[in-house]
Design a protein around this motif. Structure first.
Motif, PDB file in Angstrom:
ATOM      1  N   ASN A 148      31.668  40.238  36.228  1.00 24.66           N
ATOM      2  CA  ASN A 148      31.928  41.226  37.285  1.00 24.66           C
ATOM      3  C   ASN A 148      32.527  42.458  36.602  1.00 24.66           C
ATOM      4  O   ASN A 148      32.778  42.459  35.398  1.00 24.66           O
ATOM      5  CB  ASN A 148      32.850  40.662  38.379  1.00 24.66           C
ATOM      6  CG  ASN A 148      34.171  40.149  37.833  1.00 24.66           C
ATOM      7  OD1 ASN A 148      34.757  40.739  36.925  1.00 24.66           O
ATOM      8  ND2 ASN A 148      34.661  39.038  38.396  1.00 24.66           N
ATOM      9  N   LYS A 189      41.563  38.109  38.904  1.00 24.58           N
ATOM     10  CA  LYS A 189      41.756  39.205  39.846  1.00 24.58           C
ATOM     11  C   LYS A 189      41.174  38.889  41.215  1.00 24.58           C
ATOM     12  O   LYS A 189      41.730  39.274  42.248  1.00 24.58           O
ATOM     13  CB  LYS A 189      41.117  40.479  39.286  1.00 24.58           C
ATOM     14  CG  LYS A 189      41.465  41.737  40.068  1.00 24.58           C
ATOM     15  CD  LYS A 189      40.940  42.973  39.350  1.00 24.58           C
ATOM     16  CE  LYS A 189      41.336  44.238  40.091  1.00 24.58           C
ATOM     17  NZ  LYS A 189      40.844  45.464  39.394  1.00 24.58           N
ATOM     18  N   ASP A 190      40.051  38.166  41.249  1.00 22.81           N
ATOM     19  CA  ASP A 190      39.428  37.830  42.535  1.00 22.81           C
ATOM     20  C   ASP A 190      39.883  36.471  43.059  1.00 22.81           C
ATOM     21  O   ASP A 190      39.413  36.000  44.097  1.00 22.81           O
ATOM     22  CB  ASP A 190      37.909  37.868  42.430  1.00 22.81           C
ATOM     23  CG  ASP A 190      37.347  36.820  41.464  1.00 22.81           C
ATOM     24  OD1 ASP A 190      38.138  36.066  40.863  1.00 22.81           O
ATOM     25  OD2 ASP A 190      36.114  36.769  41.300  1.00 22.81           O
TER      26      ASP A 190
END
Length: 263
Positions: A144, A241-242
């Motif tokens: 990502n 982070k996600d």
């Protein structure tokens, strides 16, 4: 070349992606018969196993016995260790006779070969005029934006001094590699044609993948740790982070394919 992968043979077998079924279906659609494949530089057998589901027999050769030990054993796949330079006599004895092979496949390995000598053997062993050679490589993984923004400078700057020069052919997606073969039916060129391999990975898997690089082992031998603590922390922050540890990692695959013709 094989020495680059001896130390991390187990890591290589665990973390390298399986290639998409669409790739093998595309290749198989270009071979009129499906009796015999020579999978060169088979490593730990990722491609050989998929080819065994389509072709009657597969011979996977590699110079590294350590890699071959991790290859899955299937009834229609024969693995064979070979010397780095194979003579025509050894080719006939360990692989097959002249004009007897439907497909020569090379997964993530052709950039290491002495291509003029190898191509001479390919043209000798393939059936004429429709025997097919398919060589592919996969380029850097895509996760990502967050992870990729850490990975890209790590790959292009930190690891760059430790890659062998042949790696440039992979970075160029085999576009610049010499490939003296004719387009197969249904194509007007020999590629590269793009596919995508996907693999579920957690962060530890991702680090294991990096540690399987030949560049990582070369750096380590020189006393350089590419995955320094600060680099690991940067990857960790980007990865979580996600909030998901398991992620789909995409590996773009680029295949060159051609037929031998009446050479």
């Amino acid at each position: 070349m094989a020495k680059l992968f001896i130390e991390q043979a187990k890591q290589y077998a665990k973390t390298r992606p399986s290639y998409p079924q669409e790739l093998f279906e595309f290749i198989a659609s270009k071979t009129p018969s499906r009796d015999l494949v020579w999978d060169v530089g088979t490593g730990s057998g990722q491609a050989a196993c998929s080819l065994a589901g389509i072709y009657k027999n597969v011979i996977g050769t590699d110079t590294s016995l350590e890699q071959l030990e991790f290859a899955p054993k299937l009834p229609n796949v024969r693995y064979q260790q070979t010397s780095p330079v194979i003579s025509m006599g050894e080719l006939e004895q360990t692989v097959s006779t002249q004009s007897s092979v439907d497909l020569v496949s090379i997964a993530q390995a052709m950039h290491w070969f002495d291509l003029p000598a190898f191509y001479q053997q390919v043209k000798w062993v393939l059936k004429k005029p429709h025997g097919v050679i398919a060589a592919w490589c996969y380029t850097v993984p895509e996760v990502n934006d967050s992870v990729d923004s850490v990975f890209n400078p790590f790959y292009t700057v930190d690891s760059d001094p430790y890659w062998e020069p042949q790696r440039k052919l992979v970075d160029d997606k085999f576009m610049t590699i010499d490939f003296p073969f004719e387009p197969v039916e249904g194509t007007d060129n020999t590629g590269p044609f793009r596919f995508v391999a996907e693999k579920m990975m957690d962060l530890d898997d991702y680090f294991t993948y990096i540690r399987s690089w030949s560049a990582y082992q070369t750096a380590k031998a020189k006393g350089v740790e590419l995955l320094r603590d600060d680099v690991i922390e940067s990857f960790k922050r980007a990865w979580i982070k996600d909030g998901q540890n398991q992620k789909v990692v995409k590996f773009p695959v680029h295949v060159k394919i051609g037929k031998v013709g009446n050479v």
